[in-house]
Design a protein around this motif. Sequence first.
Motif, short mmCIF file in Angstrom:
data_model
loop_
_atom_site.label_atom_id
_atom_site.label_comp_id
_atom_site.label_asym_id
_atom_site.label_seq_id
_atom_site.Cartn_x
_atom_site.Cartn_y
_atom_site.Cartn_z
N LYS A 1 6.57 1.19 -4.21
CA LYS A 1 7.91 1.08 -3.64
C LYS A 1 7.98 1.79 -2.29
CE LYS A 1 9.77 -1.15 -7.11
NZ LYS A 1 8.56 -1.56 -7.81
N ASN B 1 9.83 6.91 -15.00
CA ASN B 1 9.60 5.64 -14.30
C ASN B 1 10.88 4.80 -14.36
OD1 ASN B 1 9.58 4.05 -16.79
ND2 ASN B 1 7.52 4.83 -17.13
N PHE C 1 11.12 -8.88 -12.34
CA PHE C 1 9.90 -8.34 -12.94
C PHE C 1 10.13 -8.22 -14.45
CE2 PHE C 1 6.96 -4.54 -13.46
CZ PHE C 1 5.80 -5.21 -13.09
N HIS D 1 8.13 3.82 -8.16
CA HIS D 1 6.70 3.53 -8.38
C HIS D 1 5.95 3.57 -7.05
CE1 HIS D 1 3.19 0.86 -9.09
NE2 HIS D 1 3.16 1.53 -10.22
N ALA D 2 4.65 3.83 -7.14
CA ALA D 2 3.80 3.94 -5.93
C ALA D 2 3.93 2.76 -4.98
CB ALA D 2 2.34 4.08 -6.37
N THR E 1 12.84 -5.76 -16.46
CA THR E 1 14.30 -5.91 -16.63
C THR E 1 14.62 -6.50 -17.99
OG1 THR E 1 14.23 -6.55 -14.29
CG2 THR E 1 16.37 -6.72 -15.40
N LYS F 1 0.89 -1.16 0.00
CA LYS F 1 0.00 0.00 0.00
C LYS F 1 0.92 1.20 0.00
CE LYS F 1 -4.12 0.67 2.79
NZ LYS F 1 -4.60 0.49 4.15
N ARG G 1 1.39 -11.88 -3.22
CA ARG G 1 1.74 -11.92 -4.65
C ARG G 1 2.87 -12.91 -4.87
NH1 ARG G 1 -0.74 -7.56 -7.48
NH2 ARG G 1 0.25 -8.37 -9.34
N MET H 1 19.72 1.55 -11.49
CA MET H 1 18.39 2.13 -11.74
C MET H 1 17.50 1.93 -10.53
SD MET H 1 15.09 0.99 -12.17
CE MET H 1 14.90 -0.55 -12.99
N1 T4K Z 1 12.68 -3.80 -12.29
C1 T4K Z 1 12.14 -4.44 -11.24
C2 T4K Z 1 12.93 -5.51 -10.56
C3 T4K Z 1 10.85 -4.11 -10.80
O1 T4K Z 1 10.31 -4.78 -9.75
C4 T4K Z 1 10.13 -3.08 -11.45
C5 T4K Z 1 8.82 -2.72 -11.01
C6 T4K Z 1 10.77 -2.42 -12.52
C7 T4K Z 1 12.05 -2.83 -12.92
C8 T4K Z 1 10.11 -1.32 -13.28
O2 T4K Z 1 9.97 -0.13 -12.50
P1 T4K Z 1 8.72 0.90 -12.82
O3 T4K Z 1 8.78 1.22 -14.29
O4 T4K Z 1 7.46 0.24 -12.42
O5 T4K Z 1 9.07 2.11 -11.99
C9 T4K Z 1 4.10 -3.65 -9.30
C10 T4K Z 1 4.63 -2.30 -9.74
O6 T4K Z 1 3.74 -1.68 -10.67
C11 T4K Z 1 6.00 -2.37 -10.36
O7 T4K Z 1 6.52 -1.06 -10.31
C12 T4K Z 1 6.93 -3.26 -9.55
N2 T4K Z 1 8.22 -3.43 -10.15
C13 T4K Z 1 6.28 -4.63 -9.36
C14 T4K Z 1 7.15 -5.56 -8.55
O8 T4K Z 1 5.05 -4.45 -8.66
P2 T4K Z 1 2.10 -5.08 -10.15
O9 T4K Z 1 1.66 -5.48 -11.51
O10 T4K Z 1 2.23 -6.13 -9.13
O11 T4K Z 1 1.21 -3.87 -9.57
P3 T4K Z 1 -0.27 -3.86 -8.99
O12 T4K Z 1 -1.00 -2.76 -9.65
O13 T4K Z 1 -0.86 -5.22 -9.08
O14 T4K Z 1 -0.03 -3.45 -7.47
C15 T4K Z 1 0.41 -4.35 -6.48
C16 T4K Z 1 -0.36 -4.07 -5.19
O15 T4K Z 1 -0.14 -2.77 -4.73
C17 T4K Z 1 -1.85 -4.22 -5.36
O16 T4K Z 1 -2.23 -5.40 -4.71
C18 T4K Z 1 -2.47 -3.07 -4.60
C19 T4K Z 1 -1.33 -2.18 -4.22
N3 T4K Z 1 -1.46 -0.82 -4.76
C20 T4K Z 1 -0.98 -0.56 -6.02
C21 T4K Z 1 -1.06 0.71 -6.53
C22 T4K Z 1 -0.56 1.02 -7.93
C23 T4K Z 1 -2.03 0.16 -4.01
O17 T4K Z 1 -2.47 -0.11 -2.85
N4 T4K Z 1 -2.09 1.43 -4.49
C24 T4K Z 1 -1.63 1.76 -5.73
O18 T4K Z 1 -1.68 2.93 -6.13
O19 T4K Z 1 3.50 -4.34 -10.36
#
Ligand code: T4K
Length: 414
Positions: free
Chosen positions: A222, A97, A122, A219-220, A125, A47, A351, A215
């Motif tokens: 993090k 991002n 993820f 992201h939200a 990469t 969160k 997750r 890098m």
């Molecule tokens: N390299 C690595 C190793 C990474 O882990 C990531 C990103 C990147 C590169 C790329 O960086 P960015 O371009 O994203 O800056 C999430 C994130 O979106 C992603 O940034 C992150 N890794 C990855 C590990 O996790 P999802 O698909 O799991 O996101 P999502 O929308 O399912 O959210 C996960 C949980 O977070 C949800 O259960 C609810 C909660 N949540 C999410 C958001 C967006 C909230 O409570 N509020 C929110 O605003 O990827």
Amino acid sequence: MESKDKTARGAEKTAAARTRKRRRPRPAEGRICMEKTTRAEKITVTKPFLPPREEFEQYVDEIYAADWLTNNGPLSQRLEAELKKFLGADNVSLMVNGHLALEVALKGLGIRGEVITTPFTFASTTHALTLNGITPVFCDIRADDLTMDPNAIEPLITERTTAILPVHVYGHPCDTDKIEAIARRHGLKVIYDAAHTFGVKKNGHSLACCGDVSMFSFHATKLYHTIEGGALIYGDSALTRIFNAYKNFGIEGEERVDYVGGNAKMNEFQAAMGLANLPYVPALIAERRAITELYRAQLAGIPGITMFYPDRETGVEYNYAYLPILVDEGRFGESRDALYEQLKENNIFTRRYFWPIVPDFGCYREKHAADALPVARRAGAQVLCLPIYNGLAPEKILKICRFIVEGREVPVSL
Ligand code: T4K
């Protein structure tokens, strides 16, 4: 044939008998499972932290006063300076991002050919490589921290290899000394995907100061965020001009465009959130450390559950960004997926970061499904990231742990 079948059936029965089944109660049965929570009470894997609204608004007021919204505005410049101080870094270049930051790093360093990278990450990469016409070569990971195994790198180097792209997965530091020694021996660049690593220190220095460039993702989801956002951290100041050009269409002046760049600029509202959030980082880490310790105390010694202790490595200050466990079905009594589903039925949304592993994605499978990556495949099949975020109440953690511990099957031999 018939007797073989019988033997197999007998073996199955014996294995089943060895495990006394304790069926995890369904929500309606009430025993240890949570009261059926409302949607608003669901526990997600993470969160975002939000700073006090008035602190964010002070920066927003500045944006309105300056009429400056993006393209290296005053707040972005201030955030770059603050991050340099916070990290003790020579250079910081903010990006829209983390993913595009990685792409800018690859373009800016002129990476091509093959890059040795981890399959346990993820999608971003690997996609950053592929989208830039670079061939990913997957190197297996270490079982003890799930980062790239330095002992497996050298056999993968060919004359086409130009760089190594490891990931400090969950903020666990890679073996940077060994990886960089290999890179030096073979004339390769090292780009770290440090998306999970904000606030991690090794021997008193930010982990992001390793390699040619690191890098961050802001992201939200993090530990430290700018809503969406990212940054490159690097030692060679000559790269600033190149990275800044690549994030702005290659433009270096009104009449000068020397690079084929895209648009990866951070905007001022992102920078405002970053400035408002930054002072909270030490307190956020301290709170997450307490959460992690509570999980560890509750789950330590549970057969078939592996927890990680990367912060016990000498010289590492950890950020407690994620809470991964490995579930070994044979010893735990049920599979990771069964546990994941049952937690979900009880409104606990864990997750499976990172499953499937990247070489098994539809877009890579044809070429890579047969890659020998036994440790990564096992980790992908066993990993479960438990909820961790600032404000997660101890009672909720205790409930999650009780559900994991008491609801599982208990092997009789233990
Ligand atoms: N390299 C690595 C190793 C990474 O882990 C990531 C990103 C990147 C590169 C790329 O960086 P960015 O371009 O994203 O800056 C999430 C994130 O979106 C992603 O940034 C992150 N890794 C990855 C590990 O996790 P999802 O698909 O799991 O996101 P999502 O929308 O399912 O959210 C996960 C949980 O977070 C949800 O259960 C609810 C909660 N949540 C999410 C958001 C967006 C909230 O409570 N509020 C929110 O605003 O990827």
